[in-house]
Design a protein around this motif. Structure first.
Motif, PDB file in Angstrom:
ATOM      1  N   ALA A  16       0.305 -44.833   1.454  1.00  0.00           N
ATOM      2  CA  ALA A  16       1.054 -46.085   1.594  1.00  0.00           C
ATOM      3  C   ALA A  16       1.715 -46.496   0.293  1.00  0.00           C
ATOM      4  CB  ALA A  16       0.136 -47.197   2.086  1.00  0.00           C
ATOM      5  N   ALA A  17       1.162 -46.076  -0.846  1.00  0.00           N
ATOM      6  CA  ALA A  17       1.743 -46.434  -2.135  1.00  0.00           C
ATOM      7  C   ALA A  17       3.111 -45.784  -2.344  1.00  0.00           C
ATOM      8  CB  ALA A  17       0.801 -46.026  -3.265  1.00  0.00           C
ATOM      9  N   ALA A  18       3.427 -44.746  -1.560  1.00  0.00           N
ATOM     10  CA  ALA A  18       4.703 -44.045  -1.711  1.00  0.00           C
ATOM     11  C   ALA A  18       5.818 -44.652  -0.865  1.00  0.00           C
ATOM     12  CB  ALA A  18       4.528 -42.571  -1.339  1.00  0.00           C
ATOM     13  N   LEU A  19       5.499 -45.642  -0.029  1.00  0.00           N
ATOM     14  CA  LEU A  19       6.513 -46.253   0.831  1.00  0.00           C
ATOM     15  C   LEU A  19       7.520 -47.045   0.002  1.00  0.00           C
ATOM     16  CD1 LEU A  19       4.294 -47.591   3.760  1.00  0.00           C
ATOM     17  CD2 LEU A  19       5.727 -45.535   3.761  1.00  0.00           C
ATOM     18  N   VAL A  20       8.764 -47.017   0.467  1.00  0.00           N
ATOM     19  CA  VAL A  20       9.833 -47.777  -0.189  1.00  0.00           C
ATOM     20  C   VAL A  20      10.540 -48.608   0.882  1.00  0.00           C
ATOM     21  CG1 VAL A  20      10.165 -46.058  -2.002  1.00  0.00           C
ATOM     22  CG2 VAL A  20      11.504 -45.903   0.117  1.00  0.00           C
ATOM     23  N   PRO A  21      11.264 -49.662   0.462  1.00  0.00           N
ATOM     24  CA  PRO A  21      12.000 -50.460   1.441  1.00  0.00           C
ATOM     25  C   PRO A  21      12.910 -49.605   2.314  1.00  0.00           C
ATOM     26  CG  PRO A  21      11.974 -51.567  -0.674  1.00  0.00           C
ATOM     27  CD  PRO A  21      11.360 -50.218  -0.900  1.00  0.00           C
ATOM     28  N   ARG A  22      12.982 -49.984   3.589  1.00  0.00           N
ATOM     29  CA  ARG A  22      13.769 -49.341   4.646  1.00  0.00           C
ATOM     30  C   ARG A  22      13.044 -48.177   5.308  1.00  0.00           C
ATOM     31  NH1 ARG A  22      19.218 -47.373   2.988  1.00  0.00           N
ATOM     32  NH2 ARG A  22      18.257 -46.848   0.987  1.00  0.00           N
ATOM     33  N   ASP A  23      11.876 -47.755   4.805  1.00  0.00           N
ATOM     34  CA  ASP A  23      11.078 -46.759   5.522  1.00  0.00           C
ATOM     35  C   ASP A  23      10.610 -47.347   6.851  1.00  0.00           C
ATOM     36  OD1 ASP A  23      11.347 -44.873   3.585  1.00  0.00           O
ATOM     37  OD2 ASP A  23       9.327 -45.105   2.741  1.00  0.00           O
ATOM     38  N   GLU A  24      10.557 -46.488   7.891  1.00  0.00           N
ATOM     39  CA  GLU A  24      10.042 -46.922   9.183  1.00  0.00           C
ATOM     40  C   GLU A  24       8.642 -46.329   9.373  1.00  0.00           C
ATOM     41  OE1 GLU A  24      12.729 -46.098  12.377  1.00  0.00           O
ATOM     42  OE2 GLU A  24      14.470 -46.900  11.291  1.00  0.00           O
ATOM     43  N   ILE A  25       7.671 -47.184   9.721  1.00  0.00           N
ATOM     44  CA  ILE A  25       6.290 -46.748   9.877  1.00  0.00           C
ATOM     45  C   ILE A  25       5.764 -47.138  11.250  1.00  0.00           C
ATOM     46  CG2 ILE A  25       5.778 -46.852   7.409  1.00  0.00           C
ATOM     47  CD1 ILE A  25       4.500 -49.564   7.847  1.00  0.00           C
ATOM     48  N   LYS A  26       4.813 -46.368  11.727  1.00  0.00           N
ATOM     49  CA  LYS A  26       4.170 -46.658  13.011  1.00  0.00           C
ATOM     50  C   LYS A  26       2.786 -47.240  12.733  1.00  0.00           C
ATOM     51  CE  LYS A  26       4.952 -44.004  16.488  1.00  0.00           C
ATOM     52  NZ  LYS A  26       4.996 -42.850  17.432  1.00  0.00           N
ATOM     53  N   ILE A  27       2.492 -48.375  13.357  1.00  0.00           N
ATOM     54  CA  ILE A  27       1.221 -49.070  13.150  1.00  0.00           C
ATOM     55  C   ILE A  27       0.502 -49.150  14.488  1.00  0.00           C
ATOM     56  CG2 ILE A  27       0.134 -51.188  12.327  1.00  0.00           C
ATOM     57  CD1 ILE A  27       2.748 -51.757  10.798  1.00  0.00           C
TER      58      ILE A  27
ATOM     59  N   VAL B  46       9.655 -51.909   9.859  1.00  0.00           N
ATOM     60  CA  VAL B  46      10.485 -51.526   8.720  1.00  0.00           C
ATOM     61  C   VAL B  46       9.872 -52.107   7.447  1.00  0.00           C
ATOM     62  CG1 VAL B  46      12.770 -51.685   7.660  1.00  0.00           C
ATOM     63  CG2 VAL B  46      12.545 -51.492  10.147  1.00  0.00           C
ATOM     64  N   VAL B  47       9.662 -51.259   6.462  1.00  0.00           N
ATOM     65  CA  VAL B  47       9.081 -51.701   5.200  1.00  0.00           C
ATOM     66  C   VAL B  47      10.089 -52.581   4.459  1.00  0.00           C
ATOM     67  CG1 VAL B  47       8.205 -50.951   2.953  1.00  0.00           C
ATOM     68  CG2 VAL B  47       7.638 -49.658   5.020  1.00  0.00           C
ATOM     69  N   SER B  48       9.641 -53.760   4.039  1.00  0.00           N
ATOM     70  CA  SER B  48      10.528 -54.665   3.295  1.00  0.00           C
ATOM     71  C   SER B  48      10.227 -54.668   1.802  1.00  0.00           C
ATOM     72  CB  SER B  48      10.411 -56.095   3.834  1.00  0.00           C
ATOM     73  OG  SER B  48       9.063 -56.521   3.827  1.00  0.00           O
ATOM     74  N   LYS B  49       8.984 -54.376   1.438  1.00  0.00           N
ATOM     75  CA  LYS B  49       8.606 -54.326   0.016  1.00  0.00           C
ATOM     76  C   LYS B  49       7.600 -53.209  -0.193  1.00  0.00           C
ATOM     77  CE  LYS B  49       7.201 -58.563  -0.458  1.00  0.00           C
ATOM     78  NZ  LYS B  49       6.656 -59.789  -1.076  1.00  0.00           N
ATOM     79  N   PRO B  50       7.605 -52.562  -1.355  1.00  0.00           N
ATOM     80  CA  PRO B  50       6.593 -51.538  -1.627  1.00  0.00           C
ATOM     81  C   PRO B  50       5.205 -52.157  -1.665  1.00  0.00           C
ATOM     82  CG  PRO B  50       7.864 -52.035  -3.607  1.00  0.00           C
ATOM     83  CD  PRO B  50       8.547 -52.726  -2.477  1.00  0.00           C
ATOM     84  N   GLN B  51       4.185 -51.329  -1.495  1.00  0.00           N
ATOM     85  CA  GLN B  51       2.817 -51.831  -1.408  1.00  0.00           C
ATOM     86  C   GLN B  51       2.405 -52.608  -2.661  1.00  0.00           C
ATOM     87  OE1 GLN B  51      -0.614 -49.082  -1.412  1.00  0.00           O
ATOM     88  NE2 GLN B  51      -1.182 -49.958   0.565  1.00  0.00           N
ATOM     89  N   GLU B  52       2.873 -52.192  -3.813  1.00  0.00           N
ATOM     90  CA  GLU B  52       2.470 -52.850  -5.055  1.00  0.00           C
ATOM     91  C   GLU B  52       2.973 -54.288  -5.145  1.00  0.00           C
ATOM     92  OE1 GLU B  52       6.155 -51.049  -7.757  1.00  0.00           O
ATOM     93  OE2 GLU B  52       4.091 -50.381  -8.074  1.00  0.00           O
ATOM     94  N   ASP B  53       3.989 -54.640  -4.332  1.00  0.00           N
ATOM     95  CA  ASP B  53       4.536 -56.000  -4.323  1.00  0.00           C
ATOM     96  C   ASP B  53       4.173 -56.751  -3.046  1.00  0.00           C
ATOM     97  OD1 ASP B  53       5.783 -55.565  -6.783  1.00  0.00           O
ATOM     98  OD2 ASP B  53       7.550 -54.692  -5.812  1.00  0.00           O
ATOM     99  N   SER B  54       3.211 -56.243  -2.296  1.00  0.00           N
ATOM    100  CA  SER B  54       2.897 -56.812  -0.988  1.00  0.00           C
ATOM    101  C   SER B  54       2.116 -58.113  -1.105  1.00  0.00           C
ATOM    102  CB  SER B  54       2.090 -55.804  -0.162  1.00  0.00           C
ATOM    103  OG  SER B  54       0.795 -55.641  -0.732  1.00  0.00           O
ATOM    104  N   ALA B  55       1.965 -58.783   0.037  1.00  0.00           N
ATOM    105  CA  ALA B  55       1.213 -60.041   0.086  1.00  0.00           C
ATOM    106  C   ALA B  55      -0.234 -59.825  -0.321  1.00  0.00           C
ATOM    107  CB  ALA B  55       1.285 -60.624   1.502  1.00  0.00           C
ATOM    108  N   LEU B  56      -0.830 -58.705   0.128  1.00  0.00           N
ATOM    109  CA  LEU B  56      -2.226 -58.436  -0.224  1.00  0.00           C
ATOM    110  C   LEU B  56      -2.378 -58.215  -1.723  1.00  0.00           C
ATOM    111  CD1 LEU B  56      -5.145 -57.880   0.609  1.00  0.00           C
ATOM    112  CD2 LEU B  56      -4.501 -55.488   1.040  1.00  0.00           C
ATOM    113  N   GLU B  57      -1.477 -57.424  -2.314  1.00  0.00           N
ATOM    114  CA  GLU B  57      -1.530 -57.195  -3.756  1.00  0.00           C
ATOM    115  C   GLU B  57      -1.320 -58.498  -4.518  1.00  0.00           C
ATOM    116  OE1 GLU B  57      -2.241 -54.528  -5.408  1.00  0.00           O
ATOM    117  OE2 GLU B  57      -2.304 -53.038  -3.808  1.00  0.00           O
TER     118      GLU B  57
END
Length: 830
Positions: A301-312, A365-376
């Motif tokens: 998940a740390a490699a995700l960048v904005p605009r990546d599409e992920i399945k949850i 759609v990823v809006s922010k990388p994990q390092e800038d996420s709400a949880l972080e």
């Protein structure tokens, strides 16, 4: 041992979880916003200089800390280095944050200084797994449990052997029993208490005295005195302290074990956040923004960048901030926002990292990388708060000089006792009396209780706030300011009103292409501004899946957000397409951009109880959206509670039109400080309120970018719903200026937060007075002020010392339980 097992039995997980390059515009806006606001030492009203000093912030992982007294020792030593501007040490995380001039003091100099004190120091921050390991303290608890068990067995054996000596035994048997007792007592000091002695003398040789120094001196003094008596009077006649030393070692280790278990209990909620972080490390990538991906791939998940599409999938923890592209599902947001009910998420709705997908599989759609996420952001904010838990410089000074003061007092009492006994008993007996007194004083004093008094209470308060979706920055300082508030200024839209604007009326026909352009213009502010969010959701819902994908793929530049008025941006949907400019805002905003509007729009804009958003593309007016808002159902009760329960003065400060401001103010019965106020005007009004009296303590409560200046000007800035997915300029700025962040726009959290702050600061004060008083009484009894009514030997003194920090932790755990009972009922009492 029963108490320790009881505490371990209570080790219940608070948070249960299951494993599981688009534009330069917003960046430029963030830089512009941050040039206007930044944090100084107090975090208030400081502007960026045109040529800021070159400072470096270094994170250092520490080892060997046992309590806040160690934190004070490290802070005092590092802060004396040339070029160090600030150091903050987190005891729970065993981490230090140092702000320094690298040209004057290098990171290696700081590491060497800490290591010279006898502590471990490594550059860089620990991973989530390592931080979780530090918080859970499994190895430390296991080591202490083993040492405590061994010491208890040895103490029992030595006491049993000394009891046997009461019998009339042959001289050879007596000597043999004495030798066995001496061997067992010595073995306990080497194996079980060895860590204490090693830490004490490693730091003592560098001129640093700690609690370990006092304990080690007490134990070694007993050992030396026992050997001295044996050499002087023989094995069978000499007075020895093997039993007392073994019992003292057992008591000290037992106290430390209980202390560690209780400290682990106090950080359970915090540890739960790291568990969420650890369990959301991998995700299914459907489509990569950077490269072509064929089929689903499981990636870090740390490699995700904005605009990546992920399945949850169902039951999976959402790994980063994103928004729904396809599908609908129910999401549990309790860990981030404190909401007890699951929330239905549809295409266009935002998802927060750390929340859990409960129902159906969705594509996001990823809006922010994990390092800038709400949880972080939440973890970083709480981590920072634990670094600022020291109540005052006076307490820090007291802690740093405590050990030296006790050692001096011990020497004085030793000499006084020796002098008083010398003329009445034999010299050897007088020496024994004096040494026993010294052992008792050294064993009775505990600086840890002073160091734990405020931080343990603050952690309880931070945990209680975090469970309600509230992030409190700057720890004790912010809680103390909240407890002293006299005035609260409230924004209207999104604060006193729901902010969930609907679009009941549309003037003009917007086709799918125009809706898509409108989505692109509002996408970065949709999570933070209620008007932008409503416009984005309305436009996004009318798009096909193909067009929805283009919304986050479109190239954007020259974004301009004029707080309180509107937004404009230039966008290119595909590389071969022409650039198009979109305008969305109020009538004044479009007029400022020289866009001609129909005459009928002026009358429509003046209608009360609604907000009109005008839209233009390429300087051509195409229509408008009418938005309606409602007063929050909880607002009347919250306002009443703030007035009557907390005795606060209230005012409304809004950028909305006067008719709408007066309508809301009349319904809630609070005065309007100003309507149609620009951001700088809001800041001026808040400053004026603070300046009215030296006793005024003003809080500003707001949710938008236009509230950022007022948040920075208040004694306590409170930002609503700032930690959200797809956050842009508002989050970046409010995160800089706000002291408190509500991760959900739930107004009833405010009375709860005020009650938490009042109880936490009151408990912190009580803990401190208790620790000071307890230590004075314990040391006084060890000095013999109550003899012959109360006689305190080294073992009893060690018990008092252990109970000192344990009692402070006990009070703070009681506070945690008390704070858990605070609910939104407090908002209904009025």
């Amino acid at each position: 041992m029963i108490l320790i097992r009881a505490c371990e039995f209570l080790d219940l997980g608070i948070i249960k979880a299951q494993p599981n390059i688009f534009d330069n515009g917003p960046v430029d806006d963030i830089n512009n916003a941050q040039r206007n606001f930044r944090l100084d030492g107090r975090g208030k009203d400081t502007e960026f200089s045109s040529q800021p000093a070159r400072l470096t912030t270094s994170k250092i992982s520490l080892a060997g800390m046992t309590c806040a007294a160690c934190s004070t020792t490290i802070s005092n030593a590092v802060s004396k280095l040339s070029g160090v501007e600030r150091i903050a040490v987190s005891v729970p995380l065993s981490r230090a944050t140092v702000v320094h001039h690298p040209s004057q003091t290098s990171l290696q100099d700081i590491l060497s200084t800490i290591e010279d004190l006898g502590y471990g120091a490594t550059a860089g921050e620990r991973s989530a797994q390592q931080n979780l390991k530090v918080l859970e303290q499994r190895e430390e608890i296991e080591r202490l449990r083993s040492a405590f068990t061994n010491a208890a067995v040895v103490a029992s054996a030595v006491s049993g052997l000394e009891t046997v000596l009461w019998l009339h035994l042959p001289l050879v048997a007596v000597r043999m029993i004495r030798l066995v007792g001496a061997g067992l007592a010595t073995w306990t000091q080497v194996s079980d208490a060895g860590v204490i002695h090693h830490a004490a003398w490693r730091r003592g040789l560098r001129g640093k005295l700690t609690m370990d120094s006092l304990v080690s001196l007490s134990l070694l003094l007993g050992m030396v005195l026992s050997v001295f008596n044996v050499l002087l009077f023989g094995l069978e006649e000499g007075k020895v302290y093997w039993s007392s030393l073994s019992l003292l070692t057992t008591v000290i280790l037992g106290g430390r074990l209980l202390d560690t278990v209780l400290r682990k209990q106090s950080t359970l909620t915090f540890a739960g956040l790291y568990r969420l972080q650890e369990k959301s490390m991998f995700v299914k990538l459907v489509r990569s923004a950077a490269r072509e991906v064929e089929g689903e791939q499981v990636v870090d998940a740390a490699a995700l960048v904005p605009r990546d599409e992920i399945k949850i999938g169902s039951g999976v923890i959402i790994p980063c901030d994103c928004y729904v592209l396809r599908g609908e599902t129910w999401v549990d947001q309790a860990t981030m926002t404190g909401e007890s009910r699951a929330v239905l998420k549809k295409p266009g709705d935002s998802l927060l990292a750390g929340t859990t997908n409960l129902s159906y599989e969705i594509v996001a759609v990823v809006s922010k990388p994990q390092e800038d996420s709400a949880l972080e952001s939440l973890i970083a904010s709480i981590s920072t708060a634990t670094e600022n838990s020291s109540p005052s410089k006076e307490v820090d000074t007291l802690i740093s000089r405590f050990a030296a003061g006790i050692l001096t007092l011990t020497v004085v009492c030793f000499l006084a006792t020796l002098n008083a006994r010398w003329s009445h008993v034999s010299p050897s007996l007088a020496l024994n009396f004096a040494c026993e007194r010294a052992m008792a004083i050294l064993a009775s004093a505990c600086p840890c209780a002073l160091g734990l008094a405020t931080p343990t209470a603050v952690i309880a308060g931070l945990d209680a706030a975090q469970q309600r979706g509230v992030i409190v920055k700057r720890g004790f300082e912010t809680l103390q300011a909240l407890s002293r508030l006299t005035h609260v200024v409230l924004d209207k839209t999104g604060t006193l009103t729901t902010g969930q604007l609907s679009v009941p009326d549309v003037q003009g026909r917007l086709d799918e292409m125009q809706r898509m352009l409108l989505c692109i213009a509002e996408r970065d502010d949709a999570a933070n501004h209620p008007v932008a969010g409503a416009v984005f959701r309305w436009a996004f819902a009318g798009l096909s899946e193909e067009k929805r994908r283009l919304v986050h793929e479109a190239k954007v530049c020259k974004t301009l957000n004029q707080a309180g008025n509107g937004v404009t941006c230039s966008t290119q949907l595909q590389p071969a397409d022409e650039w198009q400019t979109v305008y969305a805002g109020n009538e004044t905003f479009l007029q400022q951009n020289h866009i001609l509007m129909p005459e009928c729009t002026a009358k429509a804009s003046a209608e009360p109880d609604s907000t009109l958003v005008h839209i233009a593309i390429n300087n051509e007016y195409i229509g408008s959206l009418r938005l309606r808002d409602t007063i929050r159902p909880s607002a009347p009760a919250v306002i009443s509670t703030l007035k009557h329960t907390h005795n606060l003065s209230l005012s409304m400060l809004t950028g909305d039109v006067s008719t709408e401001a007066n309508r809301v103010a009349q319904h809630l019965q609070i005065p309007v400080l100003s309507s149609h106020a620009l951001p700088t005007e809001k800041q001026t009004f808040v400053r004026a309120l603070r300046a009215r009296s030296s006793h005024n303590r003003v809080a500003m409560l707001g949710d938008g970018l236009n509230d950022a200046p007022a948040l920075s000007a208040a004694d306590v800035g409170i930002a609503l719903n700032s930690t959200s997915a797809r956050a842009g300029v508002a989050e970046a700025t409010n995160a800089q200026t706000a002291d408190v962040i509500f991760t959900s726009p739930e107004l009833s959290r405010l009375p709860e937060l005020l009650e938490i702050a009042e109880k936490t600061t009151r408990q912190a004060g009580w803990n401190l007075w208790w620790a000071v008083g307890y230590n004075l009484i314990a040391v006084g009894l060890a000095m013999g002020v109550a003899e012959p009514v109360v006689v305190v030997d080294a073992a009893r003194a060690g018990t008092m010392m252990a109970l000192s920090s344990v009692s402070v932790l006990g009070w703070s755990l009681w506070l945690r339980r008390d704070l858990s009972g605070i609910s939104s009922k407090g908002a209904k009492r009025g």
